[in-house]
Scaffold this motif. Structure first.
Motif, PDB file in Angstrom:
ATOM      1  N   GLY A  71       0.599  -1.186   0.041  1.00  0.00           N
ATOM      2  CA  GLY A  71      -0.025  -0.163   0.079  1.00  0.00           C
ATOM      3  C   GLY A  71       0.809   1.165   0.100  1.00  0.00           C
ATOM      4  N   LYS A  72       2.075   1.268  -0.592  1.00  0.00           N
ATOM      5  CA  LYS A  72       2.908   2.315  -0.540  1.00  0.00           C
ATOM      6  C   LYS A  72       2.747   3.258  -1.663  1.00  0.00           C
ATOM      7  CE  LYS A  72       4.594   1.482   3.560  1.00  0.00           C
ATOM      8  NZ  LYS A  72       3.798   0.230   3.875  1.00  0.00           N
ATOM      9  N   GLY A  73       2.162   2.675  -2.898  1.00  0.00           N
ATOM     10  CA  GLY A  73       1.824   3.274  -4.051  1.00  0.00           C
ATOM     11  C   GLY A  73       3.225   3.356  -5.036  1.00  0.00           C
ATOM     12  N   ARG A  74       3.187   4.322  -5.934  1.00  0.00           N
ATOM     13  CA  ARG A  74       4.235   4.113  -6.752  1.00  0.00           C
ATOM     14  C   ARG A  74       5.560   4.598  -6.190  1.00  0.00           C
ATOM     15  NH1 ARG A  74       3.588   7.267 -12.742  1.00  0.00           N
ATOM     16  NH2 ARG A  74       5.347   6.151 -13.701  1.00  0.00           N
ATOM     17  N   LEU A  75       6.679   3.794  -6.580  1.00  0.00           N
ATOM     18  CA  LEU A  75       7.864   4.199  -6.005  1.00  0.00           C
ATOM     19  C   LEU A  75       8.155   3.972  -4.449  1.00  0.00           C
ATOM     20  CD1 LEU A  75       9.161   7.286  -7.850  1.00  0.00           C
ATOM     21  CD2 LEU A  75       9.739   4.735  -8.357  1.00  0.00           C
ATOM     22  N   GLY A  76       6.967   3.376  -3.855  1.00  0.00           N
ATOM     23  CA  GLY A  76       6.902   2.978  -2.323  1.00  0.00           C
ATOM     24  C   GLY A  76       7.067   4.117  -1.421  1.00  0.00           C
ATOM     25  N   ILE A  77       6.850   5.432  -1.849  1.00  0.00           N
ATOM     26  CA  ILE A  77       6.967   6.573  -1.049  1.00  0.00           C
ATOM     27  C   ILE A  77       5.913   6.976   0.021  1.00  0.00           C
ATOM     28  CG2 ILE A  77       8.470   7.663  -2.685  1.00  0.00           C
ATOM     29  CD1 ILE A  77       5.823   9.494  -3.492  1.00  0.00           C
ATOM     30  N   GLY A  78       4.883   5.977  -0.011  1.00  0.00           N
ATOM     31  CA  GLY A  78       3.592   6.195   0.844  1.00  0.00           C
ATOM     32  C   GLY A  78       4.083   5.903   2.398  1.00  0.00           C
ATOM     33  N   ASN A  79       3.481   6.851   3.205  1.00  0.00           N
ATOM     34  CA  ASN A  79       3.499   6.701   4.505  1.00  0.00           C
ATOM     35  C   ASN A  79       5.120   6.605   5.127  1.00  0.00           C
ATOM     36  OD1 ASN A  79       0.824   6.307   5.291  1.00  0.00           O
ATOM     37  ND2 ASN A  79       0.895   4.320   4.778  1.00  0.00           N
ATOM     38  N   MET A  80       5.849   7.030   4.133  1.00  0.00           N
ATOM     39  CA  MET A  80       7.254   7.376   4.604  1.00  0.00           C
ATOM     40  C   MET A  80       7.242   8.368   5.876  1.00  0.00           C
ATOM     41  SD  MET A  80       9.819   7.154   1.304  1.00  0.00           S
ATOM     42  CE  MET A  80      11.361   7.267   2.407  1.00  0.00           C
ATOM     43  N   VAL A  81       6.404   9.390   5.644  1.00  0.00           N
ATOM     44  CA  VAL A  81       5.960  10.162   6.870  1.00  0.00           C
ATOM     45  C   VAL A  81       4.589   9.982   7.126  1.00  0.00           C
ATOM     46  CG1 VAL A  81       5.494  12.597   7.436  1.00  0.00           C
ATOM     47  CG2 VAL A  81       7.729  12.000   5.768  1.00  0.00           C
ATOM     48  N   TYR A  82       4.246   9.762   8.319  1.00  0.00           N
ATOM     49  CA  TYR A  82       2.925   9.230   8.743  1.00  0.00           C
ATOM     50  C   TYR A  82       1.880   9.997   8.170  1.00  0.00           C
ATOM     51  CZ  TYR A  82      -0.977   7.546  11.690  1.00  0.00           C
ATOM     52  OH  TYR A  82      -2.025   7.184  11.991  1.00  0.00           O
ATOM     53  N   GLY A  83       0.661   9.646   7.584  1.00  0.00           N
ATOM     54  CA  GLY A  83      -0.186  10.180   6.992  1.00  0.00           C
ATOM     55  C   GLY A  83      -0.238  10.535   5.363  1.00  0.00           C
ATOM     56  N   ILE A  84       1.236  10.153   4.765  1.00  0.00           N
ATOM     57  CA  ILE A  84       1.000  10.599   3.447  1.00  0.00           C
ATOM     58  C   ILE A  84       0.728   9.258   2.750  1.00  0.00           C
ATOM     59  CG2 ILE A  84       2.701  11.139   1.691  1.00  0.00           C
ATOM     60  CD1 ILE A  84       4.395  12.945   3.429  1.00  0.00           C
ATOM     61  N   GLU A  85      -0.150   9.309   1.695  1.00  0.00           N
ATOM     62  CA  GLU A  85      -0.378   8.150   1.097  1.00  0.00           C
ATOM     63  C   GLU A  85       0.108   8.194  -0.402  1.00  0.00           C
ATOM     64  OE1 GLU A  85      -4.725   7.768   1.012  1.00  0.00           O
ATOM     65  OE2 GLU A  85      -4.682   7.466   3.070  1.00  0.00           O
ATOM     66  N   GLY A  86       0.818   6.836  -0.612  1.00  0.00           N
ATOM     67  CA  GLY A  86       1.410   6.816  -2.025  1.00  0.00           C
ATOM     68  C   GLY A  86       0.275   6.660  -2.952  1.00  0.00           C
ATOM     69  N   GLN A  87       0.530   7.298  -4.144  1.00  0.00           N
ATOM     70  CA  GLN A  87      -0.475   7.142  -5.161  1.00  0.00           C
ATOM     71  C   GLN A  87      -0.249   6.040  -6.229  1.00  0.00           C
ATOM     72  OE1 GLN A  87      -3.359   9.127  -5.605  1.00  0.00           O
ATOM     73  NE2 GLN A  87      -3.657   7.811  -7.372  1.00  0.00           N
ATOM     74  N   SER A  88      -1.229   5.122  -6.537  1.00  0.00           N
ATOM     75  CA  SER A  88      -0.808   4.117  -7.521  1.00  0.00           C
ATOM     76  C   SER A  88      -0.889   4.398  -8.799  1.00  0.00           C
ATOM     77  CB  SER A  88      -1.739   2.834  -6.828  1.00  0.00           C
ATOM     78  OG  SER A  88      -1.646   1.556  -7.831  1.00  0.00           O
ATOM     79  N   ILE A  89      -0.361   3.602  -9.538  1.00  0.00           N
ATOM     80  CA  ILE A  89      -0.869   3.951 -10.994  1.00  0.00           C
ATOM     81  C   ILE A  89      -1.962   3.497 -11.385  1.00  0.00           C
ATOM     82  CG2 ILE A  89       0.305   3.342 -13.320  1.00  0.00           C
ATOM     83  CD1 ILE A  89       3.125   2.564 -11.808  1.00  0.00           C
ATOM     84  N   GLU A  90      -2.873   4.200 -12.003  1.00  0.00           N
ATOM     85  CA  GLU A  90      -4.373   3.846 -12.135  1.00  0.00           C
ATOM     86  C   GLU A  90      -4.238   3.146 -13.424  1.00  0.00           C
ATOM     87  OE1 GLU A  90      -6.302   7.706 -12.018  1.00  0.00           O
ATOM     88  OE2 GLU A  90      -5.926   7.970  -9.722  1.00  0.00           O
ATOM     89  N   ASP A  91      -3.846   3.446 -14.823  1.00  0.00           N
ATOM     90  CA  ASP A  91      -3.792   2.690 -15.905  1.00  0.00           C
ATOM     91  C   ASP A  91      -3.451   1.413 -15.625  1.00  0.00           C
ATOM     92  OD1 ASP A  91      -4.423   2.576 -18.837  1.00  0.00           O
ATOM     93  OD2 ASP A  91      -2.152   2.282 -18.761  1.00  0.00           O
ATOM     94  N   PRO A  92      -4.186   0.200 -16.009  1.00  0.00           N
ATOM     95  CA  PRO A  92      -3.711  -0.967 -15.906  1.00  0.00           C
ATOM     96  C   PRO A  92      -2.594  -1.456 -16.661  1.00  0.00           C
ATOM     97  CG  PRO A  92      -6.204  -0.822 -15.988  1.00  0.00           C
ATOM     98  CD  PRO A  92      -5.617   0.286 -16.441  1.00  0.00           C
ATOM     99  N   GLU A  93      -2.417  -0.999 -17.941  1.00  0.00           N
ATOM    100  CA  GLU A  93      -1.269  -1.477 -18.658  1.00  0.00           C
ATOM    101  C   GLU A  93      -0.174  -0.821 -17.974  1.00  0.00           C
ATOM    102  OE1 GLU A  93      -0.732  -3.735 -21.068  1.00  0.00           O
ATOM    103  OE2 GLU A  93      -2.764  -4.316 -20.537  1.00  0.00           O
ATOM    104  N   SER A  94      -0.306   0.510 -17.825  1.00  0.00           N
ATOM    105  CA  SER A  94       1.083   1.272 -17.153  1.00  0.00           C
ATOM    106  C   SER A  94       1.475   0.708 -15.778  1.00  0.00           C
ATOM    107  CB  SER A  94       0.759   2.735 -17.072  1.00  0.00           C
ATOM    108  OG  SER A  94       0.454   3.318 -18.293  1.00  0.00           O
ATOM    109  N   ARG A  95       0.555   0.086 -15.189  1.00  0.00           N
ATOM    110  CA  ARG A  95       0.800  -0.680 -13.844  1.00  0.00           C
ATOM    111  C   ARG A  95       1.461  -1.733 -14.148  1.00  0.00           C
ATOM    112  NH1 ARG A  95      -1.728  -3.445  -9.466  1.00  0.00           N
ATOM    113  NH2 ARG A  95      -1.060  -2.527  -7.317  1.00  0.00           N
ATOM    114  N   LYS A  96       1.037  -2.597 -14.909  1.00  0.00           N
ATOM    115  CA  LYS A  96       1.571  -3.891 -15.077  1.00  0.00           C
ATOM    116  C   LYS A  96       2.927  -3.764 -15.635  1.00  0.00           C
ATOM    117  CE  LYS A  96       0.908  -8.194 -17.957  1.00  0.00           C
ATOM    118  NZ  LYS A  96       0.067  -8.685 -18.734  1.00  0.00           N
ATOM    119  N   ARG A  97       3.109  -2.844 -16.539  1.00  0.00           N
ATOM    120  CA  ARG A  97       4.519  -2.536 -17.251  1.00  0.00           C
ATOM    121  C   ARG A  97       5.394  -1.976 -15.995  1.00  0.00           C
ATOM    122  NH1 ARG A  97       2.985   0.476 -20.707  1.00  0.00           N
ATOM    123  NH2 ARG A  97       3.486   2.531 -19.830  1.00  0.00           N
TER     124      ARG A  97
END
Length: 357
Positions: free
Chosen positions: A296-322
């Motif tokens: 659940g850390k999102g793109r590049l794993g930066i989510g929650n490195m500081v408490y409360g900051i959520e990492g944004q996942s890649i929304e486009d399925p093909e881009s996420r798979k790549r």
């Protein structure tokens, strides 16, 4: 290292350490075996290819009414050729091994005085002429060893493909019993190897075991990517100030690579182990059982490195798979890279040491 067969990119490659005792006679014996197997493999590879386009006319065994055209290509021939044919073949090989191929130079394994392409004495009294120019001869002998190695890999692959698909050039789609099919659509299945599991860890088709190993692979890949960067960056930059003020130890005093293991104080290693344990047990909590390595850390794993900051996942399925495929591929590369750096460091004495050392 100056022997024939020591070629780029691997140089002298002996991962199992057969030559570590330095026994010259054992090396020569193994080299002769390698050359013989390579020569046989080159003939075998050609023998797999040619019958796809041409077969001798007439009968292989007239008494059994077996024509050459009746013999299938590949492994299927074993059940078609009569026993007498196999005995003749074994006898011919034995004749060559014991009578025809007599070594002429103890310092050149595989040299039986047959000259270039080995056609000398194929007809009695015809001598094969050797290559006279030393450099051309060395290049030719190196080519033979390299081609023999390639042929050994090729014929092994042909046997496996033939045995598993039912024909010498069978379509892998015919291998319907493969337990690997359960994982052929998973992340990490990429060209040129496809789903690669040479040790057969997934042959039981156990999905849970596969997911556990995939999570371990992703974790190790992520650590290896950091470790690889950690080997490179200190060559150009180190933090100013003290690593351990109580021990009067500056960052600049810590050598790069394996030398750091003895320089960093025990308390520092304890802190590092504690931080890794904290991440493993508290921070990195799986959020989806069907996605190993997703915390659940999102793109590049930066989510929650500081408490409360959520990492944004890649929304486009093909881009996420790549992106996920790229992470796995880069992690695999980094695991190979850091292992190579460790070996180079340990054997030469520095992180980017000269192999001449």
């Amino acid at each position: 290292e100056s022997e024939l067969g020591v070629q780029a990119p691997l140089g002298f490659w002996d991962p199992l350490g057969f030559t570590k005792d330095g026994d010259v006679e054992s090396f020569k014996r193994r080299r002769e075996v390698e050359i013989k197997n390579g020569r046989v493999a080159m003939f075998a590879t050609i023998g797999y290819i040619v019958p796809e386009y041409y077969k001798f006319p007439g009968y292989l065994a007239p008494s059994l009414n077996v024509k050459f055209s009746d013999v299938p290509n590949g492994l299927g021939a074993f059940g078609k050729v009569p026993a007498e044919g196999w005995l003749q073949w074994v006898a011919l090989c034995g004749l060559y091994e014991t009578v025809v191929n007599v070594p002429v130079d103890a310092n050149e394994p595989g040299n039986y005085g047959k000259g270039r392409l080995g056609y000398g004495n194929m007809v009695y009294g015809i001598d094969g002429k050797s290559i006279e120019d030393p450099e051309s001869r060395k290049r030719g002998l190196n080519s033979e060893i390299a081609n023999g190695r390639l042929a050994m890999m090729a014929i092994t692959g042909m046997w496996f493909q033939d045995g598993l698909t039912g024909s010498a050039w069978g379509d892998w789609a015919n291998y319907v019993d493969s337990p690997l099919r359960a994982f052929e659509s998973e992340l990490g299945v990429q060209a040129p190897l496809g789903f690669w599991d040479p040790l057969g860890f997934t042959k039981d088709g156990d999905v849970e075991s596969f997911k556990r190993r995939r999570e371990v692979e992703i974790k190790n890949g992520r650590v290896a990517m950091f470790a690889t960067m950690g080997y490179i960056v200190p060559e150009y930059f180190k933090f100013p100030g003290y690593l351990a003020p109580s021990a009067n130890l500056k960052f600049a005093d810590v050598p790069n690579g394996l030398g750091a293991l003895a320089k960093v104080p025990a308390e520092g290693w304890l802190q590092w182990v504690a931080l890794c344990g904290c991440y493993e047990t508290v921070v990195n909590t799986p959020v989806d059982a069907n996605e190993p390595g997703n915390y659940g850390k999102g793109r590049l794993g930066i989510g929650n490195m500081v408490y409360g900051i959520e990492g944004q996942s890649i929304e486009d399925p093909e881009s996420r798979k790549r992106g996920l495929n790229s992470e796995i591929a880069n992690g695999r590369l980094a695991m190979m890279a850091i292992t190579g750096m460790w070996f180079q460091d340990g054997l030469t004495g520095s992180a980017w040491g000269d192999w001449a050392n």
